[in-house]
Design an enzyme around this catalytic site. Structure first.
Site, short mmCIF file in Angstrom:
data_model
loop_
_atom_site.label_atom_id
_atom_site.label_comp_id
_atom_site.label_asym_id
_atom_site.label_seq_id
_atom_site.Cartn_x
_atom_site.Cartn_y
_atom_site.Cartn_z
CD GLU A 1 51.07 45.83 -28.85
OE1 GLU A 1 50.62 46.81 -29.47
OE2 GLU A 1 50.69 45.52 -27.70
CD GLU B 1 51.95 49.91 -25.32
OE1 GLU B 1 51.14 50.86 -25.25
OE2 GLU B 1 52.20 49.32 -26.38
#
Length: 323
Positions: A264, A160
């Site tokens: 995720e 991220e």
């Protein structure tokens, strides 16, 4: 936040498993009122919200510190999280044995910091030390341990990276600095653990393309996809489906031609909100031809969400932590 202590070995799948879910951006309720709460729409009777794994669909994996997927046969990947400081790497052998006994791959997310918040460096200091090579020894130790494992391994480093919310110390760096650091770490993995696949894993936000390290340094692309009913109501004025939540990030990375994972996945809300997520998360869809696998994040978030929504509990069965 839960911590992994050096001298404490959790059992089987609990070894090295820790949260690292991403905060999602949002506006305050004063700025954006969204939809008023609807008790009927939030009605909850579902006891176990695990995704349906379709036999002809995309593969399924899980980050599963509670062992809820321990006996489920159609789980392809066991996901782990570990810092590269203050960690006992011998516990990777425990996780490896757990995965091997179940015929699963290992997806290892390496977070370049300590899980002890008091030990974490400011972003600029971390960047300088990584680029200077101060942490090469940390990554080399991890890679050397990976080379001894028997399960197939995928390494996901510094996830991220395009998120500028401040959640991760390595996120929001100058793109070229991040790319240089990412390549440095993955070169070490390839040198010490040949055959290990590497995953470049943006959150799925506009601007992620600036952080792309090049085709030679990406075997797989991993995205983060979460759905929280009340957040959707406040931020989007609608209930988003899995497909809607995935689309932005998928469209931004599809052009690279790499296999795409949801590294995720999590969702929480009433029955009507969750059922479409449950049914479609592993369904093959023509809109996502490169989607190869989804990995469920089976734990509670460690960060509070916007709009005073607290820490969502993504766990597939109700946990005491949510009460």
């Amino acid at each position: 936040m839960k911590k992994l202590m050096k001298n404490h070995l959790p059992t089987a799948a609990l070894a090295l498993l820790l949260l690292c879910v991403a905060d999602l951006p949002g506006r305050s309720e004063v700025q954006f009122a969204g939809i008023a709460p609807n008790p009927a729409a939030s009605a909850r009777t579902i006891i176990d919200k695990r995704p349906v794994v379709h036999a002809d669909g995309v593969k399924f994996g899980a980050y599963d510190p509670h062992g809820d997927f321990g006996t489920q046969a159609n789980v392809s990947t066991e996901a782990l999280f570990l810092p590269w400081e203050d960690v006992d790497l011998e516990t990777l052998r425990v996780a490896d044995a757990y995965a091997q006994a179940r015929g699963r791959n290992l997806l290892i997310t390496v977070e370049p910091w300590s899980w002890d918040v008091d030990w974490r460096l400011p972003s600029g200091q971390l960047r300088a030390k990584v680029l200077r090579g101060d942490y090469d020894v940390n990554m080399r130790a991890i890679a050397q341990m990976i080379s001894q494992l028997k399960s197939p391994v995928i390494v996901r480093w510094g996830q991220e990276m395009e998120d500028k919310s401040g959640r991760f110390s390595w996120a929001g760096w100058n793109p070229q600095d991040y790319i240089t650091a990412y390549k440095r770490m993955m070169d070490i993995v390839r040198e010490e653990a040949p055959g290990t696949e590497i995953m470049w894993s943006p959150k799925g936000l506009p601007g992620l393309q600036d952080y792309y390290p090049g085709d030679d340094y990406v075997d797989l692309v991993g995205l983060s996809v979460f759905g929280l009913q009340r957040y959707d109501e406040l931020a989007y004025k609608k209930h988003r489906t899995f497909s809607e939540a995935l689309k932005q990030g998928y469209d931004l990375v599809a052009g690279y031609g790499k296999p795409i994972w949801v590294a995720e996945l999590g969702y929480e809300g009433g029955d009507a909100y969750m059922r479409p997520w449950i049914e479609t998360a592993t369904l093959k869809q023509s809109a996502f031809p490169n989607l190869q696998e989804v990995v469920y994040f089976n734990d509670r978030d460690v960060h509070a969400w916007p709009f005073d929504l607290g820490r969502p509990d993504w766990r597939v069965v109700e946990s005491l932590a949510a009460n």
